[in-house]
Design an enzyme around this catalytic site. Sequence first.
Site, PDB file in Angstrom:
ATOM      1  N   GLU A 180      14.704  59.807  78.107  1.00 26.40           N
ATOM      2  CA  GLU A 180      15.048  61.047  77.397  1.00 26.40           C
ATOM      3  C   GLU A 180      14.673  62.249  78.249  1.00 26.40           C
ATOM      4  O   GLU A 180      15.416  63.227  78.341  1.00 26.40           O
ATOM      5  CB  GLU A 180      14.300  61.123  76.057  1.00 26.40           C
ATOM      6  CG  GLU A 180      14.744  60.112  75.029  1.00 26.40           C
ATOM      7  CD  GLU A 180      14.048  60.339  73.692  1.00 26.40           C
ATOM      8  OE1 GLU A 180      13.907  61.489  73.272  1.00 26.40           O
ATOM      9  OE2 GLU A 180      13.644  59.340  73.067  1.00 26.40           O
ATOM     10  N   HIS A 200      18.797  61.801  70.731  1.00 30.99           N
ATOM     11  CA  HIS A 200      18.499  60.758  69.744  1.00 30.99           C
ATOM     12  C   HIS A 200      18.147  59.471  70.493  1.00 30.99           C
ATOM     13  O   HIS A 200      18.857  59.073  71.420  1.00 30.99           O
ATOM     14  CB  HIS A 200      19.729  60.545  68.847  1.00 30.99           C
ATOM     15  CG  HIS A 200      19.471  59.605  67.719  1.00 30.99           C
ATOM     16  ND1 HIS A 200      18.782  59.981  66.579  1.00 30.99           N
ATOM     17  CD2 HIS A 200      19.775  58.291  67.562  1.00 30.99           C
ATOM     18  CE1 HIS A 200      18.690  58.943  65.764  1.00 30.99           C
ATOM     19  NE2 HIS A 200      19.288  57.906  66.338  1.00 30.99           N
ATOM     20  N   GLY A 219       6.730  67.476  71.205  1.00 28.04           N
ATOM     21  CA  GLY A 219       7.302  68.400  72.186  1.00 28.04           C
ATOM     22  C   GLY A 219       7.405  67.879  73.605  1.00 28.04           C
ATOM     23  O   GLY A 219       7.475  68.666  74.548  1.00 28.04           O
ATOM     24  N   SER A 220       7.461  66.541  73.769  1.00 27.10           N
ATOM     25  CA  SER A 220       7.521  66.047  75.159  1.00 27.10           C
ATOM     26  C   SER A 220       8.886  66.330  75.797  1.00 27.10           C
ATOM     27  O   SER A 220       8.960  66.581  77.005  1.00 27.10           O
ATOM     28  CB  SER A 220       7.172  64.562  75.233  1.00 27.10           C
ATOM     29  OG  SER A 220       8.174  63.769  74.664  1.00 27.10           O
ATOM     30  N   ASN A 221       9.949  66.315  75.024  1.00 26.81           N
ATOM     31  CA  ASN A 221      11.268  66.665  75.596  1.00 26.81           C
ATOM     32  C   ASN A 221      11.312  68.140  75.974  1.00 26.81           C
ATOM     33  O   ASN A 221      11.844  68.505  77.022  1.00 26.81           O
ATOM     34  CB  ASN A 221      12.400  66.322  74.626  1.00 26.81           C
ATOM     35  CG  ASN A 221      12.791  64.869  74.724  1.00 26.81           C
ATOM     36  OD1 ASN A 221      13.396  64.451  75.721  1.00 26.81           O
ATOM     37  ND2 ASN A 221      12.435  64.074  73.728  1.00 26.81           N
TER      38      ASN A 221
HETATM   39  C1  GRF Z   1      12.386  61.941  70.595  1.00 27.99           C
HETATM   40  O1  GRF Z   1      12.319  60.544  70.609  1.00 27.99           O
HETATM   41  C2  GRF Z   1      13.783  62.405  70.279  1.00 27.99           C
HETATM   42  O2  GRF Z   1      14.759  61.547  70.786  1.00 27.99           O
HETATM   43  C3  GRF Z   1      13.818  62.392  68.774  1.00 27.99           C
HETATM   44  O3  GRF Z   1      12.538  62.837  68.392  1.00 27.99           O
HETATM   45  C4  GRF Z   1      11.604  62.526  69.424  1.00 27.99           C
HETATM   46  C5  GRF Z   1      10.943  63.821  69.796  1.00 27.99           C
HETATM   47  O4  GRF Z   1       9.897  63.633  70.713  1.00 27.99           O
HETATM   48  N1  GRF Z   1      14.899  63.211  68.272  1.00 27.99           N
HETATM   49  P1  GRF Z   1       9.250  64.867  71.430  1.00 27.99           P
HETATM   50  O5  GRF Z   1       8.781  65.834  70.323  1.00 27.99           O
HETATM   51  O6  GRF Z   1      10.287  65.503  72.308  1.00 27.99           O
HETATM   52  O7  GRF Z   1       8.089  64.318  72.205  1.00 27.99           O
END
Ligand code: GRF
Length: 194
Positions: A175, A110, A14-16
Amino acid sequence: MTKLKLAILGSGRGSNFSAIYQNIQKGTLEAQIVLVLSDKPSKMLAQAKDYGLVTIYLNPQNFSDRNSYDQELIKHIKSSGADLVILAGYMKILTPDFIKAFPNRILNIHPSLLPDFKGLHPQRQALQAGVVESGCTVHYVNEELDGGPIILQKKVPVLPGDTEESLAQRILQEEHKIYTQALKIVSKNLKKVE
Ligand code: GRF
């Protein structure tokens, strides 16, 4: 238009999601997270609860097939009033019905420069291909895996001695920035058609 309403779907860290949340808190992004949904009792879900957001854990084992699972997802997202569905590390393939339910309203991030290295382990694929740069892509989701129209990309170098983890980390830093930037672009376009 009122604030952009986001439903976030993820399966893991869930870092994004957190980066988007923090940017909303800082006022960098004018939006509201109306729902955080996961197919796993994930770290993302725990974090969302801490933030005081509406969370739903939908266990796939309680559904007979992918279609009935996605129908339930659709129901929750529709009733949340979300304008956009944000995939942030969501590891289940979406059914065509789900994609049709939110035309041009589903975004994904991605960790490669699409169309290169679609699917699983894109950082590993990049290292194996010996490329000198890789990066990340925010794109609309259509029925082709990692194949929808691109909204924004950011390049990062692949450095000598990189491991999958070191490359993934370098890409992840970007990201966290471009998902918010892409949301601003999409939000502007939505406002234009209102
Ligand atoms: C990220 O690298 C995203 O690009 C891919 O899955 C990963 C998710 O990371 N689709 P997080 O859960 O957002 O930390």
